[in-house]
Design a protein around this motif. Structure first.
Motif, short mmCIF file in Angstrom:
data_model
loop_
_atom_site.label_atom_id
_atom_site.label_comp_id
_atom_site.label_asym_id
_atom_site.label_seq_id
_atom_site.Cartn_x
_atom_site.Cartn_y
_atom_site.Cartn_z
N ASP A 45 0.81 -1.23 0.00
CA ASP A 45 0.00 0.00 0.00
C ASP A 45 0.84 1.27 0.00
O ASP A 45 0.29 2.38 0.02
CB ASP A 45 -0.92 0.02 1.23
N ARG A 46 2.16 1.14 -0.01
CA ARG A 46 3.04 2.28 0.21
C ARG A 46 2.77 3.45 -0.73
O ARG A 46 2.68 4.61 -0.29
CB ARG A 46 4.50 1.85 0.07
N LEU A 47 2.64 3.20 -2.02
CA LEU A 47 2.49 4.30 -2.97
C LEU A 47 1.17 5.05 -2.74
O LEU A 47 1.13 6.28 -2.80
CB LEU A 47 2.57 3.78 -4.41
N ARG A 48 0.11 4.31 -2.47
CA ARG A 48 -1.18 4.97 -2.22
C ARG A 48 -1.16 5.76 -0.92
O ARG A 48 -1.69 6.87 -0.86
CB ARG A 48 -2.30 3.93 -2.20
N GLU A 60 0.69 9.08 -1.40
CA GLU A 60 -0.12 10.12 -2.03
C GLU A 60 -1.10 10.75 -1.04
O GLU A 60 -1.32 11.96 -1.08
CB GLU A 60 -0.87 9.55 -3.24
N ARG A 61 -1.67 9.94 -0.17
CA ARG A 61 -2.59 10.50 0.84
C ARG A 61 -1.83 11.42 1.79
O ARG A 61 -2.35 12.48 2.18
CB ARG A 61 -3.27 9.37 1.62
N ILE A 62 -0.64 11.01 2.20
CA ILE A 62 0.16 11.88 3.06
C ILE A 62 0.51 13.16 2.34
O ILE A 62 0.43 14.26 2.90
CB ILE A 62 1.43 11.14 3.53
N ARG A 63 0.89 13.04 1.07
CA ARG A 63 1.23 14.22 0.28
C ARG A 63 0.07 15.21 0.22
O ARG A 63 0.26 16.42 0.29
CB ARG A 63 1.61 13.79 -1.14
N GLY A 104 -6.68 11.12 4.69
CA GLY A 104 -6.63 9.87 5.42
C GLY A 104 -6.61 8.67 4.48
O GLY A 104 -6.74 8.80 3.26
N PHE A 105 -6.45 7.51 5.09
CA PHE A 105 -6.44 6.24 4.34
C PHE A 105 -7.19 5.24 5.21
O PHE A 105 -6.70 4.81 6.25
CB PHE A 105 -5.00 5.77 4.09
N THR A 163 -2.85 6.33 12.26
CA THR A 163 -3.16 7.74 12.04
C THR A 163 -3.91 7.96 10.73
O THR A 163 -4.91 8.69 10.71
CB THR A 163 -1.88 8.59 12.10
N PRO A 164 -3.50 7.34 9.61
CA PRO A 164 -4.29 7.50 8.39
C PRO A 164 -5.74 7.03 8.54
O PRO A 164 -6.65 7.64 7.99
CB PRO A 164 -3.55 6.64 7.36
N SER A 165 -5.94 5.95 9.30
CA SER A 165 -7.30 5.47 9.53
C SER A 165 -8.13 6.52 10.25
O SER A 165 -9.27 6.81 9.87
CB SER A 165 -7.27 4.17 10.35
N SER A 166 -7.57 7.12 11.29
CA SER A 166 -8.29 8.15 12.04
C SER A 166 -8.56 9.37 11.17
O SER A 166 -9.66 9.93 11.20
CB SER A 166 -7.48 8.56 13.26
N LEU A 167 -7.57 9.78 10.38
CA LEU A 167 -7.73 10.99 9.57
C LEU A 167 -8.72 10.80 8.43
O LEU A 167 -9.14 11.77 7.80
CB LEU A 167 -6.37 11.42 9.01
#
Length: 356
Positions: A121-124, A127-130, A134-135, A307-311
């Motif tokens: 899942d790294r690339l996706r 992009e969400r972090i960029r 969230g993810f 953290t991505p899940s929460s965001l």
């Protein structure tokens, strides 16, 4: 304006490069550990004792040239020992508990599926972090759900019934007599099923917003012959039922966008003398206190999973996997709980009790 250029300290540079080489080797060998699980190599080594690559090939039906390279990598990683006089490789009982024996309380090999999913899942995620987005948990590669189940199962089996629950005030007596329990964010239902098996007089209800996880939880419960556990698709703020004697959150509250709202909802669903049990990743209350191998692993997981899940959810508090007891106590107090305490702990978990 000129920028002062500092020459690197050679000793620190060598230390940095050495750490990176160690980490790169660990990252690569993680895949080999899983290959060993999939091919039954760890189990074969555990059963055979000292063995040559030829003997292991005969035992497993696999090509010797592959096995010698795999065995050599495990010796280099410290997971096997090698005796050059007779060209044998040995898996110690201690390493077998972590790598070969799936019923061991410290079996960790399966948890590497979780790490494998992150690479997929790294690339996706990048992009969400960029984009500051969230993810969602449900967006991850399915290997994450397998890895989560296999990483947490040994600890829950070893601790939940015999160690953790007895530290909660009066809860075990209620469960033995026949209680109503909600397991929120139950995932594949390992914790739900363990509770149901240990307390057949009680009704255990597992809830998770991810329908795929609920389907798997039903399968696993059926395989275990459990008939006092049910599973439903529901979130932490809309699960059905009331007057629960116990509401549990196993390693999931910090993943929620609105943990305060989740606990407020739980408070309304509790019986007057009910209990909330929070099992959270072990953490102290400050960054310097968490600079250790467990903290390193959890901060990394928090960056790409928790953290991505929460965001990705409403409120998007981003509590993180290393929130610590003090921050979690603040969340519980804001949700209206009058009593909050640490019941017990393990190297991987905090077990917290909240009451109205």
């Amino acid at each position: 304006m000129t920028t002062e250029i500092h020459e690197p300290d050679q000793a620190r540079l060598e230390q940095t490069l050495g750490q990176l080489v160690v980490d790169m080797g660990a990252a690569m060998n993680g895949a080999l550990v899983l290959i060993g699980v999939d091919l039954g190599l760890w189990r074969a080594l555990d059963e055979s004792g000292p063995t040559t690559s030829e003997q292991l090939a005969a035992r497993t039906g696999l090509r010797e040239r592959y096995l010698r390279e795999w065995l050599s990598a495990q010796v280099a990683s410290g997971y096997l020992t090698y005796e050059p006089d007779n060209d044998t490789f040995t898996l110690s009982p201690e390493h077998a508990m972590a790598l070969a024996r799936e019923d061991s309380p410290v079996y960790l090999a399966g948890g590497l599926h979780l790490i494998s999913s992150v690479y997929k899942d790294r690339l996706r995620i990048t992009e969400r972090i960029r984009n500051g987005e969230g993810f969602g948990w449900h967006e991850h590669d399915p290997e994450l759900f397998v890895g989560t189940e296999q990483f947490f199962r040994p600890g829950y089996r070893a601790n939940l019934v015999d160690v953790w629950l007895p530290t909660l005030d009066g809860v075990v007596d209620k469960l033995r007599a026949g209680a109503t329990v909600a397991d929120i964010g139950c995932g594949h239902g390992v914790s739900t099923t363990l509770l149901a098996q240990a307390f057949p007089q009680s009704t255990i209800r597992g809830f998770d917003y991810h329908d795929g996880s609920i389907a798997r939880a039903r399968e696993l419960a059926a395989e275990e012959g459990v008939d006092n556990a049910t599973f439903e698709v529901a979130s932490a703020t809309d699960f059905p039922g009331s007057d629960y004697d116990l509401i549990c959150y196993f390693d999931c509250l910090h993943d929620m966008g609105d943990p305060v709202g989740a606990l407020q909802y739980a408070r309304g669903a509790l019986a007057d003398d009910g209990t909330v049990m929070l099992v959270e990743p072990f953490a102290r209350d400050s960054l310097p206190e968490n600079l250790n191998p467990v903290g390193r692993m959890y901060y990394a997981a928090s960056t790409v999973l928790c953290t991505p899940s929460s965001l990705d959810q409403p409120v998007a508090l981003g509590l993180g996997a290393q929130a610590g007891e003090r921050r979690l106590a603040d969340v519980a107090a804001e949700a209206g709980f009058g009593t909050f305490r640490r019941a017990t702990e393990t190297p991987f978990n905090l077990v917290l009790e909240a009451r109205p």
